[in-house]
Motif scaffolding. Structure first.
Motif, PDB file in Angstrom:
ATOM      1  N   LYS A 106       0.839  -1.202   0.000  1.00  0.00           N
ATOM      2  CA  LYS A 106       0.000   0.000   0.000  1.00  0.00           C
ATOM      3  C   LYS A 106       0.874   1.252   0.000  1.00  0.00           C
ATOM      4  CE  LYS A 106      -3.541   2.407   2.615  1.00  0.00           C
ATOM      5  NZ  LYS A 106      -4.240   2.517   3.875  1.00  0.00           N
ATOM      6  N   ARG A 107       1.929   1.279   0.832  1.00  0.00           N
ATOM      7  CA  ARG A 107       2.820   2.442   0.884  1.00  0.00           C
ATOM      8  C   ARG A 107       3.503   2.669  -0.465  1.00  0.00           C
ATOM      9  NH1 ARG A 107       4.004   0.173   5.879  1.00  0.00           N
ATOM     10  NH2 ARG A 107       5.941  -0.732   5.078  1.00  0.00           N
ATOM     11  N   VAL A 108       3.968   1.597  -1.089  1.00  0.00           N
ATOM     12  CA  VAL A 108       4.632   1.714  -2.389  1.00  0.00           C
ATOM     13  C   VAL A 108       3.653   2.239  -3.440  1.00  0.00           C
ATOM     14  CG1 VAL A 108       5.683   0.366  -4.268  1.00  0.00           C
ATOM     15  CG2 VAL A 108       6.392  -0.017  -1.903  1.00  0.00           C
ATOM     16  N   ALA A 109       2.444   1.695  -3.450  1.00  0.00           N
ATOM     17  CA  ALA A 109       1.435   2.128  -4.425  1.00  0.00           C
ATOM     18  C   ALA A 109       1.048   3.588  -4.206  1.00  0.00           C
ATOM     19  CB  ALA A 109       0.203   1.229  -4.341  1.00  0.00           C
ATOM     20  N   GLU A 110       0.871   3.990  -2.953  1.00  0.00           N
ATOM     21  CA  GLU A 110       0.512   5.382  -2.666  1.00  0.00           C
ATOM     22  C   GLU A 110       1.644   6.334  -3.034  1.00  0.00           C
ATOM     23  OE1 GLU A 110      -0.595   5.080   1.454  1.00  0.00           O
ATOM     24  OE2 GLU A 110      -2.692   4.620   0.964  1.00  0.00           O
ATOM     25  N   ALA A 111       2.892   5.934  -2.796  1.00  0.00           N
ATOM     26  CA  ALA A 111       4.043   6.766  -3.168  1.00  0.00           C
ATOM     27  C   ALA A 111       4.122   6.911  -4.684  1.00  0.00           C
ATOM     28  CB  ALA A 111       5.328   6.163  -2.615  1.00  0.00           C
ATOM     29  N   ALA A 112       3.880   5.830  -5.409  1.00  0.00           N
ATOM     30  CA  ALA A 112       3.898   5.877  -6.871  1.00  0.00           C
ATOM     31  C   ALA A 112       2.791   6.796  -7.385  1.00  0.00           C
ATOM     32  CB  ALA A 112       3.752   4.473  -7.451  1.00  0.00           C
ATOM     33  N   GLU A 113       1.636   6.728  -6.739  1.00  0.00           N
ATOM     34  CA  GLU A 113       0.514   7.585  -7.146  1.00  0.00           C
ATOM     35  C   GLU A 113       0.843   9.051  -6.885  1.00  0.00           C
ATOM     36  OE1 GLU A 113      -4.200   8.269  -6.094  1.00  0.00           O
ATOM     37  OE2 GLU A 113      -3.250   6.361  -5.586  1.00  0.00           O
ATOM     38  N   ARG A 114       1.436   9.363  -5.730  1.00  0.00           N
ATOM     39  CA  ARG A 114       1.826  10.748  -5.426  1.00  0.00           C
ATOM     40  C   ARG A 114       2.863  11.252  -6.426  1.00  0.00           C
ATOM     41  NH1 ARG A 114       1.673   8.781  -0.187  1.00  0.00           N
ATOM     42  NH2 ARG A 114       3.938   8.511  -0.162  1.00  0.00           N
ATOM     43  N   ASP A 115       3.836  10.398  -6.756  1.00  0.00           N
ATOM     44  CA  ASP A 115       4.862  10.788  -7.722  1.00  0.00           C
ATOM     45  C   ASP A 115       4.250  11.065  -9.092  1.00  0.00           C
ATOM     46  OD1 ASP A 115       6.758  10.501  -5.755  1.00  0.00           O
ATOM     47  OD2 ASP A 115       7.530   8.563  -6.496  1.00  0.00           O
ATOM     48  N   ALA A 116       3.311  10.228  -9.499  1.00  0.00           N
ATOM     49  CA  ALA A 116       2.665  10.413 -10.797  1.00  0.00           C
ATOM     50  C   ALA A 116       1.860  11.713 -10.828  1.00  0.00           C
ATOM     51  CB  ALA A 116       1.767   9.227 -11.112  1.00  0.00           C
ATOM     52  N   GLN A 117       1.220  12.067  -9.727  1.00  0.00           N
ATOM     53  CA  GLN A 117       0.429  13.297  -9.664  1.00  0.00           C
ATOM     54  C   GLN A 117       1.322  14.533  -9.596  1.00  0.00           C
ATOM     55  OE1 GLN A 117      -2.144  12.708  -6.295  1.00  0.00           O
ATOM     56  NE2 GLN A 117      -3.563  11.388  -7.438  1.00  0.00           N
ATOM     57  N   ALA A 118       2.507  14.404  -9.028  1.00  0.00           N
ATOM     58  CA  ALA A 118       3.416  15.538  -8.875  1.00  0.00           C
ATOM     59  C   ALA A 118       4.154  15.868 -10.171  1.00  0.00           C
ATOM     60  CB  ALA A 118       4.438  15.254  -7.774  1.00  0.00           C
ATOM     61  N   ARG A 119       4.299  14.905 -11.070  1.00  0.00           N
ATOM     62  CA  ARG A 119       4.996  15.142 -12.326  1.00  0.00           C
ATOM     63  C   ARG A 119       4.065  15.784 -13.335  1.00  0.00           C
ATOM     64  NH1 ARG A 119       7.148   9.335 -13.615  1.00  0.00           N
ATOM     65  NH2 ARG A 119       5.429   8.891 -12.272  1.00  0.00           N
ATOM     66  N   PRO A 120       4.549  16.818 -13.985  1.00  0.00           N
ATOM     67  CA  PRO A 120       3.711  17.405 -15.050  1.00  0.00           C
ATOM     68  C   PRO A 120       3.663  16.451 -16.242  1.00  0.00           C
ATOM     69  CG  PRO A 120       5.844  18.512 -14.936  1.00  0.00           C
ATOM     70  CD  PRO A 120       5.794  17.524 -13.808  1.00  0.00           C
ATOM     71  N   ASP A 121       2.523  16.436 -16.888  1.00  0.00           N
ATOM     72  CA  ASP A 121       2.353  15.580 -18.064  1.00  0.00           C
ATOM     73  C   ASP A 121       3.116  16.175 -19.220  1.00  0.00           C
ATOM     74  OD1 ASP A 121      -1.066  14.875 -17.247  1.00  0.00           O
ATOM     75  OD2 ASP A 121       0.706  13.698 -16.819  1.00  0.00           O
ATOM     76  N   LYS A 122       3.836  15.329 -19.927  1.00  0.00           N
ATOM     77  CA  LYS A 122       4.562  15.784 -21.115  1.00  0.00           C
ATOM     78  C   LYS A 122       3.755  15.406 -22.341  1.00  0.00           C
ATOM     79  CE  LYS A 122       9.089  15.511 -19.082  1.00  0.00           C
ATOM     80  NZ  LYS A 122      10.444  15.027 -19.213  1.00  0.00           N
ATOM     81  N   PRO A 123       3.666  16.348 -23.324  1.00  0.00           N
ATOM     82  CA  PRO A 123       2.890  16.033 -24.537  1.00  0.00           C
ATOM     83  C   PRO A 123       3.529  14.996 -25.374  1.00  0.00           C
ATOM     84  CG  PRO A 123       3.695  18.314 -24.610  1.00  0.00           C
ATOM     85  CD  PRO A 123       4.140  17.711 -23.324  1.00  0.00           C
TER      86      PRO A 123
END
Length: 123
Positions: A106-123
């Motif tokens: 759960k901690r690993v999945a939540e950290a991955a989700e936070r990292d994905a949300q913090a990164r700006p999307d590249k076109p």
């Protein structure tokens, strides 16, 4: 169970094998409720013969779940909770291990989700 001594692992295996049979579980419940009983008395509470009860009691005895003591011509059986307690402790330890593993996932999945949300999307 891999980190347990061989004897402890075998004892748990024997208890689980003995408890796999519903008649033996029912027999253990009746015996626990009565405190002490003969095979004849126990057979009155089960849909099996006295001879079948004796065979089931032998399996429970071999697993360390009951013991029989001779009083005159009768053999009276009682529950021996130590083997069941050891098996319950093993199961609780196993459950705690799984809880720790799931919490880590759960901690690993939540950290991955936070990292994905913090990164700006590249076109």
């Amino acid at each position: 169970m891999s980190d347990e001594p061989g004897g402890a692992a075998e004892a748990v295996d024997t208890v689980l094998a003995a408890l796999a049979d519903p008649t033996r579980r029912q027999l253990l419940e009746v015996l626990a409720a009565k405190g002490e009983a003969t095979a004849t008395t126990l057979a009155e509470h089960l849909p099996v013969s006295r001879q079948a009860v004796v065979k089931h009691l032998a399996v429970l005895d071999a697993a360390g779940l009951v013991s029989g003591g001779r009083i005159g011509r009768e053999v009276r059986y009682t529950v021996r909770p130590a083997a069941l307690d050891a098996t319950a402790r093993w199961m609780a330890s196993l459950a705690a291990d799984w809880d720790r593993r799931l919490a880590h996932i759960k901690r690993v999945a939540e950290a991955a989700e936070r990292d994905a949300q913090a990164r700006p999307d590249k076109p």
